[in-house]
Each structure stands twice: as structure tokens, then as C-alpha cells.
Design a protein around this motif. Structure first.
Motif, PDB file in Angstrom:
ATOM      1  N   LEU A 103       5.880  -8.703 -12.375  1.00 47.32           N
ATOM      2  CA  LEU A 103       4.384  -8.812 -13.360  1.00 47.32           C
ATOM      3  C   LEU A 103       4.086 -10.578 -13.072  1.00 47.32           C
ATOM      4  N   VAL A 104       4.858 -11.268 -12.751  1.00 47.26           N
ATOM      5  CA  VAL A 104       4.239 -12.816 -12.466  1.00 47.26           C
ATOM      6  C   VAL A 104       3.740 -12.758 -11.385  1.00 47.26           C
ATOM      7  N   GLY A 105       4.603 -11.905 -10.037  1.00 49.43           N
ATOM      8  CA  GLY A 105       4.009 -12.794  -8.599  1.00 49.43           C
ATOM      9  C   GLY A 105       3.192 -11.445  -8.087  1.00 49.43           C
ATOM     10  N   TYR A 106       2.991 -10.830  -8.761  1.00 50.33           N
ATOM     11  CA  TYR A 106       1.863  -9.592  -8.040  1.00 50.33           C
ATOM     12  C   TYR A 106       1.119 -10.229  -7.025  1.00 50.33           C
ATOM     13  N   ARG A 107       0.300 -11.329  -7.286  1.00 52.26           N
ATOM     14  CA  ARG A 107      -0.623 -12.169  -6.443  1.00 52.26           C
ATOM     15  C   ARG A 107      -0.301 -12.865  -5.588  1.00 52.26           C
ATOM     16  N   HIS A 108       0.700 -12.669  -5.304  1.00 50.16           N
ATOM     17  CA  HIS A 108       1.713 -13.163  -3.987  1.00 50.16           C
ATOM     18  C   HIS A 108       2.266 -12.303  -3.313  1.00 50.16           C
ATOM     19  N   PHE A 109       2.140 -10.988  -3.686  1.00 48.08           N
ATOM     20  CA  PHE A 109       3.012  -9.767  -2.815  1.00 48.08           C
ATOM     21  C   PHE A 109       1.986  -9.376  -2.111  1.00 48.08           C
ATOM     22  N   ILE A 110       0.412  -8.997  -3.376  1.00 50.14           N
ATOM     23  CA  ILE A 110      -0.353  -7.938  -2.546  1.00 50.14           C
ATOM     24  C   ILE A 110      -0.784  -9.246  -1.428  1.00 50.14           C
ATOM     25  N   ASP A 111      -0.941 -10.881  -1.274  1.00 52.97           N
ATOM     26  CA  ASP A 111      -1.316 -11.294  -0.502  1.00 52.97           C
ATOM     27  C   ASP A 111      -0.572 -11.162   0.993  1.00 52.97           C
ATOM     28  N   GLN A 112       0.786 -11.155   0.600  1.00 55.96           N
ATOM     29  CA  GLN A 112       2.059 -10.680   1.929  1.00 55.96           C
ATOM     30  C   GLN A 112       1.965  -9.996   1.751  1.00 55.96           C
ATOM     31  N   ILE A 113       1.372  -8.484   1.071  1.00 54.36           N
ATOM     32  CA  ILE A 113       1.706  -7.279   1.930  1.00 54.36           C
ATOM     33  C   ILE A 113       0.626  -6.888   3.055  1.00 54.36           C
ATOM     34  N   GLU A 114      -0.493  -7.011   2.510  1.00 56.64           N
ATOM     35  CA  GLU A 114      -1.884  -7.391   3.293  1.00 56.64           C
ATOM     36  C   GLU A 114      -1.043  -8.422   4.812  1.00 56.64           C
ATOM     37  N   ASN A 115      -0.690  -9.441   4.211  1.00 54.80           N
ATOM     38  CA  ASN A 115      -0.839 -10.561   5.295  1.00 54.80           C
ATOM     39  C   ASN A 115       0.166  -9.695   7.123  1.00 54.80           C
ATOM     40  N   LEU A 116       1.345  -8.823   6.440  1.00 53.53           N
ATOM     41  CA  LEU A 116       2.866  -8.575   6.961  1.00 53.53           C
ATOM     42  C   LEU A 116       1.522  -7.559   7.555  1.00 53.53           C
ATOM     43  N   SER A 117       1.090  -6.331   7.013  1.00 58.36           N
ATOM     44  CA  SER A 117      -0.244  -5.367   8.001  1.00 58.36           C
ATOM     45  C   SER A 117      -0.357  -6.044   8.793  1.00 58.36           C
ATOM     46  N   GLN A 118      -1.423  -6.938   8.466  1.00 59.81           N
ATOM     47  CA  GLN A 118      -2.459  -7.226   9.936  1.00 59.81           C
ATOM     48  C   GLN A 118      -1.185  -8.074  11.298  1.00 59.81           C
ATOM     49  N   SER A 154      -6.902  -4.944  14.340  1.00 54.06           N
ATOM     50  CA  SER A 154      -6.300  -5.187  13.612  1.00 54.06           C
ATOM     51  C   SER A 154      -5.717  -6.384  13.043  1.00 54.06           C
ATOM     52  N   VAL A 155      -7.060  -7.357  12.414  1.00 52.24           N
ATOM     53  CA  VAL A 155      -6.510  -9.036  12.628  1.00 52.24           C
ATOM     54  C   VAL A 155      -8.309  -8.318  11.372  1.00 52.24           C
ATOM     55  N   GLU A 156      -8.642  -7.895  11.575  1.00 50.22           N
ATOM     56  CA  GLU A 156     -10.008  -7.579  10.659  1.00 50.22           C
ATOM     57  C   GLU A 156      -9.997  -6.780   9.116  1.00 50.22           C
ATOM     58  N   ARG A 157     -10.468  -7.222   8.184  1.00 52.56           N
ATOM     59  CA  ARG A 157      -9.516  -6.085   7.397  1.00 52.56           C
ATOM     60  C   ARG A 157     -11.079  -5.050   7.164  1.00 52.56           C
TER      61      ARG A 157
END
Length: 472
Positions: A103-118, A154-157
Motif C-alpha cells: 500500500l505504501v510502495g505500490y507506485r515504485h512496484f509498478i515502475d519496477q515491474i514495467e522496467n523489468l518487463s522491458q 521490446s522497449v516501446e510501450r
């Protein structure tokens, strides 16, 4: 822990490009706080999760939420009773909500999941390219195009929609009005060719402008003169010529640059043939020195694909930024010479894909894209040679994607080739004299303004285009 029972389908060499704990924490937060679901859904796809089970849970949460339900371990339980994962998924769902850390770090988690996926996608693309390099049945040029396309993909969303309030939209409109007033009524980047700037309003960021004409109408001259004018005004410009080498483009621009004062004019033909005198050689050297810091780059690329073009545009954008410049306009000469990444496509499909890709690139990078286009031979079959929208060759998609369409027409060219009787000779000579050196700019489509027509000067001997009042 149940987390340890999950196995990953990610490739071994990409194992470090995944964080199952981050994914689990975000899923738990989404089930505890529904507002997080909308934020995550705007950014993440099912395939962004390295753990297939996490992707399925994410999809179930988003679907339940979109149907008006409240996704919780209890409401999602029936969906996963027969899930193929090798663990008790309903119990695992309860475990995900056992901690409120997400609940506290969800924005950071979203960023990391997206970055790692790319990064995983990029690693896979590079692995595929390396494997393909060992297959000598595949031509090298095709391998390079495949690699370019894979890396870009791969790198374009995916394109994400953006929403704003009515008040915000009106605020944007007010800002645009202020910018237009500060730019003497022009909405975009200007070339210094008055009739061109007034007819189109300048080249606007995020817009695709098509400049269409039949051969010998002056398409390349317009592109070169416009590019020089943009750079002279401080607007970073990339000219991509798919038909000529950088040297050939440079010769045209050299003649244009020297066509500024009567004593400095050097005909294009003399530059091409190498028959310039010592004084003219000195003028050319001074012209080159004068423009060395201008924000203008020339890229020649016969056989270039759309994916490779996008890579080159991004590279030039970074290079200009490193010099303290900003890429504003990309000009392409010409659209039909760009290839699709899929060589099996028809000409119609290729032009449609390229057209849509250029428009998407303009919007994503916030730049003006200007693409020259060859018009259909149907023009030559008509008595009236003036171009129409239906003359855009190979695809109606061009007209649909373009924000602006500009046609070039030189009546002089057709009059010179027209056979007339002796009785009509005097009248023909009069018409020829009236049209000599004039280039018609016809705008049949302008998304944010009025259509119209104007006329400017075309100095064919110097491959230069100027405002109608130039030199007077």
C-alpha cells in the motif's frame, strides 16, 4: 513459504530481470485498495509479470474490478480452484493480502515491474538476433531489420490513452493561443518561406504533414530549403533521404545556401559537375563553416525500414540533446521508399503501416514529422494536372493519418512539354512567361486550419525555394 513454490517461465539468462516479491506485493495491494487497480491497469499488461500465475491473478483482479466487483481472495477463489499452478492458489491469494507493505510502495512496484518487463523483452530480442546470426540462410540485411524491429518492439510501450479535465483542456488551448501570438500567428516551427509557413501555419509538434507531388515538381528542393530554414531559425531538424546520398543532398543545399545575394549564386549544375571557379570554391567553404553549428543532421538510408528509422530518430534526438539542441522536425524523402519490417506485405499494406507508424512517432516524441510522397501516375492522364487527394499513391491511409497535406504543382513544367499549334504559339509563350519560376502550394487538408493555396518562388537552377517577394 508459498512464494518459494512458484516457478518461473522466464528464460534462465533473464532470471535476474524479475522480482516475484514485488509482483506479489503489488497484487496484494490491489486487492486491499481498489484505487490502485486503475493506476496499475493504465501501466501494466499481463505479460509484464514474470510469474505466469501472477499474470493470471492480475488479469482476474482487473476484470473483476472492471465489472464493478470487489476483487478479494474470497471473490477470486472460484476462478483459481482449477488453476494449473503447482500450489494451492486460493490460499496463496490470502497470503498476498497478509501484509500492507504494498500500500505504501505500490507506485515504485509498478515502475519496477514495467522496467523489468522491458529489460526481459530486450534480452530475448538480443538472444533471438544472436541465434539468427548463425543461420546463413537468412540474408544479413534481413537479420539487421529483424533485430531493429525486435529491439524497438521490446522497449516501446503500447500507446496509452491520456485523459484530462475540461478545465485542463481549456488551459491547454489558452497556452496554445499564447504560443501562436508569440510566434506571429504561426502554430508550429517555421521555415522562413513565408507562403509555406502561412499556408500550413508551420510544422506543429505531434503532427504528420505529407508533401506530395509528381516527379520534377520540386519535392526535394522544398525539403532542403525548408530544412535549412528550420535550422537557421534554431529548430533542430533531421532530414532523412532514402533516395540520395548525404553528399548529393549536401550539393543541393550548398547551391541553396549560396543563393542569398546576386554575387554569391552558384548554379547547382556547376557544383555537380565540379566546374566551379576558385572564388566559388571559397564561397562554398565559407558556407560550410557558417552552418557547422546549425541544428541540422542528414541521414541517408536506402532500403531503411520503419523500425530502423525510429531508432535513428531517437539516436539523433539524444545526440542533439547532448549538444544543447532539441530535435523539432523530422523530414523524410520519401515515404514510399520506407520498407515495412515484414517484407511479405503488399505495397498497400506497407504504405499503410509506415503512415500509421510516422504519425505514432510524431505523437510519442512530440516532434513534427514531414514526409514527402510520390503521387499516382493518374495525374498525367488528366487534362488538369493539379493534384487531388485521391492521387496519393498506394494507400488511402496516408490521407487518413496526415494532419496536413500539401501538394506541389509547377504549371511551367507541363507548359514546356505541351505541343501547340503555330496559331496558339504566342498565347502559349505568354502563359509560359507568367508561370516561369513559380511553385504552387496547394493545401487540400489541414486538420487545425483552413485549406487554401499560395505561390512561392522555385529557383530550379539553384535547387532553392524562396518566398514570393524574395529579391524584390
Amino acid at each position: 513459504m508459498l512464494m518459494n513454490a512458484i516457478t518461473t517461465d522466464a528464460p534462465r539468462d533473464a532470471s535476474t530481470l524479475a522480482n516475484a516479491e514485488t509482483e506479489a506485493a503489488l497484487l496484494g495491494a490491489m486487492m486491499m485498495e481498489p484505487q490502485i487497480i486503475d493506476i496499475a491497469a493504465d501501466r501494466l499488461r499481463i505479460e509484464d509479470f514474470s510469474e505466469p500465475l501472477h499474470g493470471r491473478i492480475y488479469d482476474a483482479i482487473v476484470r473483476e474490478h472492471s465489472l464493478g466487483g470487489r476483487p478479494t481472495p474470497i471473490t477470486l477463489r472460484p476462478i483459481f480452484l482449477n488453476d494449473p499452478a503447482d500450489l494451492d492458489v486460493p490460499s496463496y491469494l490470502a497470503q498476498l493480502t497478509g501484509s500492507g507493505a504494498g500500500l505504501v510502495g505500490y507506485r515504485h512496484f509498478i515502475d519496477q515491474i514495467e522496467n523489468l518487463s522491458q529489460r526481459r523483452a530486450l534480452a530475448l530480442a538480443l538472444d533471438d538476433a544472436r541465434a539468427g546470426a548463425a543461420d546463413f540462410a537468412i540474408p544479413l540485411a534481413e537479420l539487421v531489420d529483424r533485430a531493429d524491429a525486435a529491439i524497438v518492439a521490446s522497449v516501446e510501450r503500447r500507446e496509452s490513452s491520456k485523459s484530462t479535465t475540461l478545465s485542463g483542456s481549456i488551459g491547454m488551448a489558452a497556452k496554445r493561443i499564447a504560443e501562436i501570438k508569440a510566434n506571429d500567428g504561426k502554430v508550429g516551427f517555421t521555415t522562413g518561406i513565408r507562403q509555406l509557413d502561412e499556408t500550413l501555419g508551420g510544422f506543429e509538434p505531434g503532427c504528420l504533414t505529407i508533401i506530395g507531388a509528381r516527379p520534377s515538381m520540386g519535392k526535394t528542393a522544398v525539403a532542403c530549403s525548408a530544412a535549412l530554414g528550420l535550422a537557421r531559425n534554431g529548430h533542430g531538424t533531421l532530414l532523412v533521404n532514402l533516395e540520395m546520398s548525404a553528399e548529393q543532398v549536401g550539393m543541393r543545399m550548398a547551391s541553396d545556401l549560396c543563393c542569398r545575394a546576386p554575387q554569391n549564386w552558384i548554379p547547382f549544375e556547376r557544383i555537380v559537375n565540379g566546374t566551379t571557379n576558385a572564388q566559388e570554391d571559397d564561397l562554398l567553404a565559407k558556407a560550410g563553416e557558417h552552418v557547422k553549428d546549425w541544428p541540422l543532421a542528414i541521414e541517408d538510408g536506402a532500403g531503411m525500414t520503419l523500425a530502423r528509422l525510429i531508432l535513428k530518430v531517437r539516436r539523433h534526438r539524444r545526440q542533439m540533446a547532448a549538444k544543447g539542441q532539441q530535435l523539432r522536425v523530422v523530414m523524410i524523402d520519401y515515404l514510399q521508399l520506407l520498407h515495412s519490417d515484414d517484407r511479405r506485405q503488399s505495397a498497400y499494406e506497407t504504405v499503410s503501416e509506415v503512415s500509421k507508424g510516422l504519425k505514432a512517432m510524431a505523437k510519442e516524441l512530440g516532434i513534427a514529422v514531414v514526409a514527402l510522397a510520390q503521387l499516382s501516375r493518374a495525374v498525367e492522364q488528366r487534362e488538369d494536372k493539379r493534384p487531388m487527394l485521391s492521387d496519393l499513391r498506394d494507400s488511402g491511409q496516408i490521407e487518413q493519418d496526415a494532419d496536413n497535406v500539401l501538394f506541389l504543382y509547377r504549371e511551367e513544367y507541363y507548359l514546356e512539354r505541351k505541343k501547340v499549334s503555330k496559331a496558339a504559339q504566342d498565347d502559349h509563350e505568354r502563359q509560359l512567361a507568367e508561370t516561369r519560376g513559380w511553385l504552387s502550394l496547394i493545401v487540400p487538408k489541414r486538420r487545425q486550419g483552413r485549406v487554401g493555396e499560395s505561390t512561392c518562388l522555385f529557383l530550379s537552377n539553384y535547387q532553392a525555394v524562396r518566398s514570393a517577394e524574395w529579391g524584390r
